[in-house]
Design an enzyme around this catalytic site. Structure first.
Site, short mmCIF file in Angstrom:
data_model
loop_
_atom_site.label_atom_id
_atom_site.label_comp_id
_atom_site.label_asym_id
_atom_site.label_seq_id
_atom_site.Cartn_x
_atom_site.Cartn_y
_atom_site.Cartn_z
N PRO A 89 42.80 37.23 30.30
CA PRO A 89 41.86 36.97 31.31
C PRO A 89 42.36 37.01 32.69
O PRO A 89 42.98 36.14 33.50
CB PRO A 89 41.86 35.16 30.93
CG PRO A 89 43.03 35.05 29.96
CD PRO A 89 43.45 36.23 29.68
N GLU A 90 41.91 38.02 33.50
CA GLU A 90 42.07 38.15 34.72
C GLU A 90 40.65 38.38 35.46
O GLU A 90 39.69 38.07 34.77
CB GLU A 90 42.70 39.67 34.86
CG GLU A 90 43.93 39.89 34.04
CD GLU A 90 44.99 40.84 34.61
OE1 GLU A 90 44.68 41.42 35.49
OE2 GLU A 90 45.83 40.96 33.78
N LYS A 134 40.01 34.17 39.50
CA LYS A 134 40.10 33.80 37.88
C LYS A 134 39.36 32.59 37.60
O LYS A 134 39.48 31.92 36.57
CB LYS A 134 41.51 33.84 37.18
CG LYS A 134 42.17 34.97 37.60
CD LYS A 134 43.69 34.72 37.02
CE LYS A 134 44.52 35.99 37.52
NZ LYS A 134 45.96 35.62 36.96
N ASN A 171 48.57 40.25 35.64
CA ASN A 171 49.54 41.23 35.52
C ASN A 171 49.34 42.54 34.94
O ASN A 171 49.78 43.56 35.25
CB ASN A 171 50.51 40.81 34.35
CG ASN A 171 51.99 41.01 34.20
OD1 ASN A 171 52.52 41.21 35.55
ND2 ASN A 171 52.32 41.50 33.27
N ARG A 176 57.41 38.37 34.45
CA ARG A 176 56.27 38.98 33.91
C ARG A 176 56.47 40.39 33.79
O ARG A 176 57.00 40.94 34.49
CB ARG A 176 54.67 38.88 34.83
CG ARG A 176 54.53 37.52 35.20
CD ARG A 176 54.17 36.62 34.13
NE ARG A 176 53.04 37.20 33.29
CZ ARG A 176 51.77 37.14 33.47
NH1 ARG A 176 51.41 36.32 34.61
NH2 ARG A 176 50.81 37.46 32.75
#
Ligand SMILES: [Zn+2]
Length: 261
Positions: free
Chosen positions: A2-3, A55, A174, A251
């Site tokens: 989910p970006e 987001k 990410n 990350r």
């Protein structure tokens, strides 16, 4: 993942189902909302808009009420024709809205709240967001705000990690940080203080059209050139793709030492 593009894609699918109509049903089946009476508070109110910023997704209702959602790493939105089988188990549904023969479902939270529009405007998590990389307009104002926030950040923070800061620019996660740095030929490990304005803008300007494409068609996978490909050859220069966890949140960060400097 989910970006920003995932959330804008969800908003684009939800809008034709809900916008301009009073949902026949609003349910929040998760026990956390048992006392909140959303069904009563939203009963008879039309949805006036469905929009995304970075987001965050907002379902706006008549009477100044806003359902605010953020999926973090785990949540998802689904849209279904009525009677169609859901992709996730019904017990994972946090919110169900029914209108125009369709169901809109949010699965697995974790941020879902009903706010007044004025509270949503002043809420620091929302008001403090940087310009949305997927906003219709990416002009001089947005570029200036992005660069100002970037320069306020710790100059030793690697640029890859700085791009994840939603106060600097909203919507990059990410995956897009990895692909954006590669597209622009910038090493994600380079300290932000050593990245020029032109390079920082170039990362955004190369990433934005790809995210826009993904927000339109929901196909994020085809933009993964480096992500998840440790040890494989870089498609641009043939170098070996490396991976290491970055900065405070560790990350996973992929990069090609051959063509990113
Ligand atoms: Zn390369």
């Amino acid at each position: 993942m989910p970006e920003g593009d995932t959330i804008h894609y969800a908003a684009n699918r939800i809008r034709p189902i809900l916008a301009g109509t009073v949902p026949e049903e609003v349910r929040a089946p998760h026990p956390r909302f048992a006392r909140d009476r959303w069904d009563e508070r939203l009963a008879g109110r039309a949805v006036t808009g469905v929009d995304a910023h970075g987001k965050h997704l907002f379902l706006r209702f008549e009477g100044d009420l806003v359902l605010h959602s953020h999926l973090r790493m785990t949540g998802s939105w689904g849209t279904y024709r009525q009677g169609q089988r859901w992709r996730c188990a019904p017990r994972r549904a946090w919110l169900v809205l029914r209108a125009r023969g369709h169901e809109v479902v949010q699965f697995d939270g974790p941020v879902l709240e009903l706010l007044t529009a004025s509270r949503a405007r002043f809420d620091q998590r929302i008001a403090g967001l940087g310009p949305d990389i997927l906003a219709e307009r990416w002009g001089e104002d947005e570029q200036r705000r992005f660069l100002r926030r970037l320069r306020e950040d710790d100059p030793t923070r690697p640029i890859g990690d700085a791009l994840l800061d939603q106060r600097t620019i909203a919507g990059i996660g990410n995956l897009w940080k990895v692909e954006g740095c590669h597209l622009a030929g910038v090493d994600p490990w380079r300290p932000t203080g050593k990245v020029t304005d032109a390079e920082a803008l170039r990362i955004v300007e190369l990433t934005r059209p790809r995210m826009q494409m993904s927000a339109r068609d929901g196909n994020q996978t085809r933009h993964k050139v480096l992500y998840g490909r440790t040890g494989l050859p870089c498609p641009r220069c043939g170098g070996r793709i490396e991976q290491r966890g970055q900065w405070d949140d560790n990350r996973p960060t992929y990069w090609c030492p051959g063509c990113q400097a």
